[in-house]
Design an enzyme around this catalytic site. Structure first.
Site, PDB file in Angstrom:
ATOM      1  CE  LYS A 219      -4.020   2.133   2.588  1.00  0.00           C
ATOM      2  NZ  LYS A 219      -4.983   1.843   3.554  1.00  0.00           N
TER       3      LYS A 219
ATOM      4  CB  SER B 164      -7.503   3.707   2.746  1.00  0.00           C
ATOM      5  OG  SER B 164      -6.914   3.245   3.689  1.00  0.00           O
TER       6      SER B 164
ATOM      7  CB  SER C 253      -8.509   1.145   5.452  1.00  0.00           C
ATOM      8  OG  SER C 253      -9.043   2.326   5.433  1.00  0.00           O
TER       9      SER C 253
END
Lengths: 444, 444
Positions: B79, B149, B173
């Protein structure tokens, strides 16, 4: 003149540089001369590069006055576990020798945005953990430690090499060096200043700390970092007449050396003379567990924090770090969670106790800075600090007292969480009184 | 063959590459081809550079067999809020466009030390906060969100572009994108995996999350990261006969769409058919405050976290971030501390409730992934996740069910803190049963 510039507080420097009365470059050169003269004795700096400093200084001088921030040109030392885009971050670890991630920690980004002149990287113990000290010596007696792990930050401020420095505290790593170097330091409420861009030891404990030689400078930093109380205190000075201080010996009082026992009495005497009420506060028995709980948390949080370094470079780690990475003490998850949960329960309890007093007072140290002995270079005992760190309360070291060897000994002022402004107001009044204790910071 | 390599789990890949049956370079090339074919639709990657990947792959191939780690050559998506030494970290923020701090986050360092092939940086929302989604689309229906996210991590794993990916979770997330993309994910106990080298939103909530397409792969990662229970469960499979599950609707149950209400009934039915006992668990009324407390914590921790970026580049921040940086909602310190303290009190309470069951079960999402609408590209509702995040319990998303539009819907399995191994053992048995729910992850 050069000597004088080194003596200036951050507030004084910013006033002169913002108005254009003092060029940042000239100020920087005075400080560089001071560092160059003193570093062979004090060894405060892990990285110090006049070229980088002067480049930043000239860039600041080029800023039009209306763009100059509240810290315009003020030199700040940065503990070498905090990333800086323009300087290496070496963590006092052979793994990270000359390592230079091009990243500003959030706290450095904030300082730069306010105009600070990042001055260099100050010595730390490996990863801000470990008993083994870096080369730093106490500026007031080089045969003694400057404390740790924020060794270089405490020493550089205490030696008039910079007016401000950043440290961190996981046990007593900000407050203890402040006492040993005879300066002010604030360990704020946990997480009130972002710890992004710092090496992690214990998420629950690690806190960014601030060093200065005056309370006004801490006030300026608190303003910059939004350390605002819900109910800010009056802007008028606190009168000690009618104030009430809670003296907390805590369960580790037996660690206090005669010098600390002596100033404990004097501090009470001075405050009483100034019209304040003082009383001894005995914390509930459950607080006696704090040392064990703090240890459990550090060991199990270090177990995950040092995992990557242990997997990649086990042979380059200090045995103290390895002890965490392999969970040598076999701390259990249960012990870890109980420690976290029991301490969490006590945070509102101690807030409530602290709120009954103008401030709580506890020793910052067990005594004067210990004599350095090779090869460990032990940085001193954090027993009196760690409880407040893991309880997340703001603590300010107030210098003022002098030990039998003429070295500084401070006391810690403590307020409930997020009462930094209140604590600073109290600190002014207390510092004035403690000044009778015989310690006066002087440029060596 | 190339298609087949993309289907391999991490466990399978490592077996082949460690023994030399498969060259990491060949494996990497197959995955690169897959990404190049699919990224124009899925947009999982914020940074993807075949040259960097192949260089690492060849270095891994050059390692003698006895030096190959348990993740040798396994491709991992990272990420884009997690620092990687050999790739930029851009945080989906214009401030950090092309930014490349040359630092491995602790979690990346651990993975690399175990032989992982860091494959690229996956899309995130700005700083892993904000409602506004990145360009990523759901691989199973590109008109819909892949969640957020950790948008790109969920999508890349769900689309067979990599077998493993790292996410983070502050609200929902990690778990929400897992459900939307039809894959497994583990949000471990808070701080069980180091968060060093990650952007900070909320220290109290932020947790590194793990994505995979199999439970075996999560087991492998847990082993690598020392996610060991005090009392590891038996190595024999769990029999559902005699197991007991607590279905927790929580105070946000009204957010559940008909599709989730439907699978709620089916999940109970399947488990009962397999011989397990199921019961609805009503949490004490005080848990109804969790949404407000979580919000208070995020807002006040974001207040300090985003301070540096706000001071330096306010005009380049998403309004959602600015809202935190200026404390737009005027959350008080008192509200913040009460939220922290009350939640801390409930952690052992919910541990104790969870320990009465083989696992707790709660929705991972409110429904199927929402349709993407410009300009917001909303990444979905985290209502069912955030309570468990701030309570620090480990959560695994178990895919298996299918919604009315043929898209995956997962359920969350939850255990007391630091019971990851126990939770994984339970997940095997539950996943087998939930597979009757009609969702099967297939390569598009």
């Amino acid at each position: 003149m050069s000597q004088d510039l080194c003596k200036l507080s951050a507030v004084e420097v910013a006033k002169l540089t913002r108005s254009g009365q003092l060029k940042v470059e000239d100020y920087a050169k005075a400080l560089i001369a001071r560092v160059e003269g003193r570093d062979p004795v004090v060894h405060a700096w892990a990285y110090f590069n006049p070229e980088v400093i002067l480049k930043s200084a000239r860039a600041l001088d080029a800023l039009p006055k209306e763009k100059r921030g509240p810290l315009h040109g003020v030199a700040v030392g940065v503990k070498d576990v905090i990333y800086t885009k323009d300087m290496p971050t070496q963590q006092y670890s052979p793994i990270y020798k000359d390592d230079h991630p091009q990243l500003d920690a959030a706290v450095v980004l904030s300082l730069r945005s306010m105009g600070a002149l990042i001055f260099g990287k100050t010595h730390t113990t490996e990863f801000a953990t470990c008993q083994k000290g870096p080369p730093t010596c106490n500026p007031h007696d080089p045969s003694r430690t400057a404390g740790g792990s924020s060794s270089g930050s405490g020493a550089a401020v205490g030696d008039f090499q910079v007016p401000l420095a950043l440290g961190t505290q996981t046990g007593g790593s900000t407050i203890r060096p402040a006492s040993y170097n005879g300066v002010y330091a604030l360990k704020p409420t946990w997480n009130a200043i972002s710890r992004e861009g710092l090496k992690v030891y214990s998420l629950t404990c690690d806190t960014v700390g601030l060093y200065s030689r005056s309370i006004e400078d801490l006030e300026l930093l608190c303003e910059i970092f939004n350390l605002v109380d819900d109910n800010p205190p009056p802007s008028t000075p606190l009168s000690l007449a009618g104030a009430k201080f809670g003296f907390v010996k805590t369960h580790v009082w037996s660690k206090a050396e005669p010098s600390v026992i002596d100033i404990w009495g004097k501090a009470k005497e001075f405050l009483t003379e100034a019209g304040a009420e003082v009383e001894e506060v005995e914390l509930p028995k459950v607080f006696d567990n704090m040392t064990t709980w703090h240890r459990n948390i550090l060991h199990m949080e270090g177990y995950s924090s040092f995992h990557g370094d242990y997997l990649s470079s086990p042979e380059q780690l200090d045995p103290w770090v390895i002890k965490h990475a392999v969970n040598e003490g076999k701390t259990t998850r249960k012990e870890h969670l109980e420690s976290l949960d029991e301490i969490a329960k006590l945070r509102p309890v101690v807030d409530s106790i602290a709120s009954k007093y103008t401030a709580l007072i506890t020793p910052s140290v067990t005594g004067e800075p210990p004599i350095l002995e090779e090869p460990l270079r032990f940085t001193g005992d954090a027993s009196f600090n760690l409880m407040w760190t893991v309880l997340h309360l703001p603590v300010i070291n107030i210098p003022g007292f002098k030990g039998p060897n003429g070295l500084p000994i401070g006391l810690s002022l403590i307020a409930p969480r997020y009462h930094e402004q209140d604590l600073l107001r109290t600190s002014h009044a207390v510092a004035e009184t403690f000044a009778k204790g015989g310690w006066k910071l002087q440029q060596g």
